[in-house]
Design a protein around this motif. Structure first.
Motif, PDB file in Angstrom:
ATOM      1  N   LYS A 150       5.766  -0.135   4.346  1.00 16.37           N
ATOM      2  CA  LYS A 150       5.617   0.768   3.072  1.00 16.37           C
ATOM      3  C   LYS A 150       4.204   0.658   2.380  1.00 16.37           C
ATOM      4  O   LYS A 150       3.826   1.611   1.715  1.00 16.37           O
ATOM      5  CB  LYS A 150       6.720   0.787   2.276  1.00 16.37           C
ATOM      6  N   ASP A 151       3.891  -0.397   2.199  1.00 15.85           N
ATOM      7  CA  ASP A 151       2.747  -0.832   1.282  1.00 15.85           C
ATOM      8  C   ASP A 151       1.374  -0.864   2.136  1.00 15.85           C
ATOM      9  O   ASP A 151       0.361  -0.738   1.486  1.00 15.85           O
ATOM     10  CB  ASP A 151       3.067  -2.200   0.469  1.00 15.85           C
ATOM     11  N   PHE A 152       1.339  -1.083   3.361  1.00 14.80           N
ATOM     12  CA  PHE A 152       0.160  -1.587   4.249  1.00 14.80           C
ATOM     13  C   PHE A 152      -0.131  -0.669   5.425  1.00 14.80           C
ATOM     14  O   PHE A 152      -1.027  -1.012   5.909  1.00 14.80           O
ATOM     15  CB  PHE A 152       0.221  -3.244   4.778  1.00 14.80           C
ATOM     16  N   ALA A 153       1.011   0.038   5.825  1.00 10.35           N
ATOM     17  CA  ALA A 153       0.713   0.907   6.869  1.00 10.35           C
ATOM     18  C   ALA A 153      -0.618   1.703   7.107  1.00 10.35           C
ATOM     19  O   ALA A 153      -1.314   1.720   8.008  1.00 10.35           O
ATOM     20  CB  ALA A 153       1.826   1.806   7.079  1.00 10.35           C
ATOM     21  N   ASP A 154      -0.860   2.350   5.853  1.00 13.95           N
ATOM     22  CA  ASP A 154      -2.024   3.249   5.802  1.00 13.95           C
ATOM     23  C   ASP A 154      -3.404   2.487   5.302  1.00 13.95           C
ATOM     24  O   ASP A 154      -4.377   3.159   4.934  1.00 13.95           O
ATOM     25  CB  ASP A 154      -1.787   4.440   5.019  1.00 13.95           C
ATOM     26  N   ARG A 155      -3.194   1.216   5.253  1.00 14.55           N
ATOM     27  CA  ARG A 155      -4.302   0.389   4.531  1.00 14.55           C
ATOM     28  C   ARG A 155      -5.372   0.238   5.508  1.00 14.55           C
ATOM     29  O   ARG A 155      -5.102  -0.023   6.755  1.00 14.55           O
ATOM     30  CB  ARG A 155      -3.863  -0.982   4.041  1.00 14.55           C
ATOM     31  N   ARG A 156      -6.626   0.367   5.101  1.00 12.68           N
ATOM     32  CA  ARG A 156      -7.970   0.289   6.021  1.00 12.68           C
ATOM     33  C   ARG A 156      -8.081  -1.227   6.407  1.00 12.68           C
ATOM     34  O   ARG A 156      -8.111  -2.009   5.493  1.00 12.68           O
ATOM     35  CB  ARG A 156      -8.996   0.781   5.447  1.00 12.68           C
ATOM     36  N   THR A 157      -8.171  -1.510   7.595  1.00 10.38           N
ATOM     37  CA  THR A 157      -8.325  -3.070   7.889  1.00 10.38           C
ATOM     38  C   THR A 157      -9.288  -3.720   7.363  1.00 10.38           C
ATOM     39  O   THR A 157      -9.529  -4.844   7.007  1.00 10.38           O
ATOM     40  CB  THR A 157      -8.217  -3.019   9.401  1.00 10.38           C
ATOM     41  N   THR A 158     -10.513  -2.933   6.997  1.00 13.63           N
ATOM     42  CA  THR A 158     -11.478  -3.432   6.402  1.00 13.63           C
ATOM     43  C   THR A 158     -11.574  -3.727   5.027  1.00 13.63           C
ATOM     44  O   THR A 158     -12.420  -4.558   4.527  1.00 13.63           O
ATOM     45  CB  THR A 158     -12.749  -2.534   6.561  1.00 13.63           C
ATOM     46  N   PHE A 159     -10.604  -3.414   4.311  1.00 18.03           N
ATOM     47  CA  PHE A 159     -10.389  -3.639   3.071  1.00 18.03           C
ATOM     48  C   PHE A 159      -9.169  -4.647   2.798  1.00 18.03           C
ATOM     49  O   PHE A 159      -8.980  -5.137   1.591  1.00 18.03           O
ATOM     50  CB  PHE A 159      -9.993  -2.326   2.272  1.00 18.03           C
ATOM     51  N   LEU A 160      -8.702  -5.266   3.738  1.00 19.68           N
ATOM     52  CA  LEU A 160      -7.766  -6.249   3.715  1.00 19.68           C
ATOM     53  C   LEU A 160      -8.337  -7.844   3.438  1.00 19.68           C
ATOM     54  O   LEU A 160      -9.513  -7.929   3.678  1.00 19.68           O
ATOM     55  CB  LEU A 160      -6.825  -6.516   4.975  1.00 19.68           C
TER      56      LEU A 160
END
Length: 244
Positions: A150-160
């Motif tokens: 719910k928190d990370f599904a749509d997070r861009r991997t380059t910003f992790l």
């Protein structure tokens, strides 16, 4: 941030002190003696290098959690790449009940999708999983790895962050639902609380019938395993094969 002497720092009770424990005996391998991975008379050398493994033998049992330790260059990562089929032995056999999967030490190089959930989904998709079953697999894997869907599904991997990328990489391996899982330095770059959670995750996977092998430089992490394998020498040999 803490400003003060080291002894005073150690006295503070509000800092997290990692604590690793073995699995309760009731949760340990219930199929002791069933071999799921067997390495026989293995020889391997990197190009133009002396042999790293020669007549190397190892047997791994179902549902076991095995820690592989040794100095840098002792062959831990190479052993994992041989087991997973990324490297081909010069000689010998590696037999497994199914294809082992590997979470690489260099997790940044294994993430290539734009969004986190898509990266975790990539492996299962290649095995034909789709629709609701795929989404459920991805959600469960991300939640287990400590990067909630719910928190990370749509997070861009380059910003992790580095730690988040490592957890996404671990989630992608869990999502493959393989019988044998290899984790190369899974706690590298993680804060102490996340490192403990990673060890507990591997213990839980074993309690569910998976077989897990991980490498670490941290003695306290290795002590949480059912078995410790120490690689020494060149060619590498096993020392202290089983815990007492």
């Amino acid at each position: 941030v803490y400003d003060g002497t080291f002894p005073d720092f150690c006295k503070k009770s509000d800092f997290f002190a990692p604590s690793y424990a073995k699995r309760p005996e009731a949760l340990q391998n219930t199929e002791t003696g069933k071999t799921v991975l067997k390495i026989e008379h293995l020889d391997y050398a990197h190009p133009k290098q002396p042999k790293l493994f020669e007549n190397f033998n190892l047997t791994i049992e179902k549902g076991s959690l095995t820690a592989v330790v040794g100095q840098s260059g002792s062959g831990k990562s190479t052993l994992f790449e041989l087991i997973s089929g990324l490297l081909i032995p010069l000689k010998g056999k590696i037999n497994a009940v199914s294809r082992p999967v590997l979470a690489s030490q260099d997790c940044a190089s294994t993430i290539f999708e734009e969004f986190a959930a898509d990266d975790v989904a990539y492996g299962p998709q290649q095995h034909g999983l789709e629709g609701k079953n795929l989404k459920n697999r991805v959600k469960e894997s991300m939640d287990l790895a400590g990067v909630p869907f719910k928190d990370f599904a749509d997070r861009r991997t380059t910003f992790l962050s580095g730690g988040e990328r490592r957890k996404i990489s671990i989630a992608g391996i869990i999502a493959l639902n393989a019988d044998i899982l290899l984790f190369d330095e899974p706690t590298a770059g993680l804060d102490p609380e996340s490192a403990v959670a990673a060890i507990q995750l591997m213990q839980n996977l074993c309690s569910q019938g998976k077989t897990v092998i991980f490498s670490t430089h941290r003695t306290e992490e290795a002590q949480a395993a059912d078995r410790i394998i120490t690689l020494e020498g060149r060619p590498a040999y096993i020392k202290d094969d089983r815990q007492v």
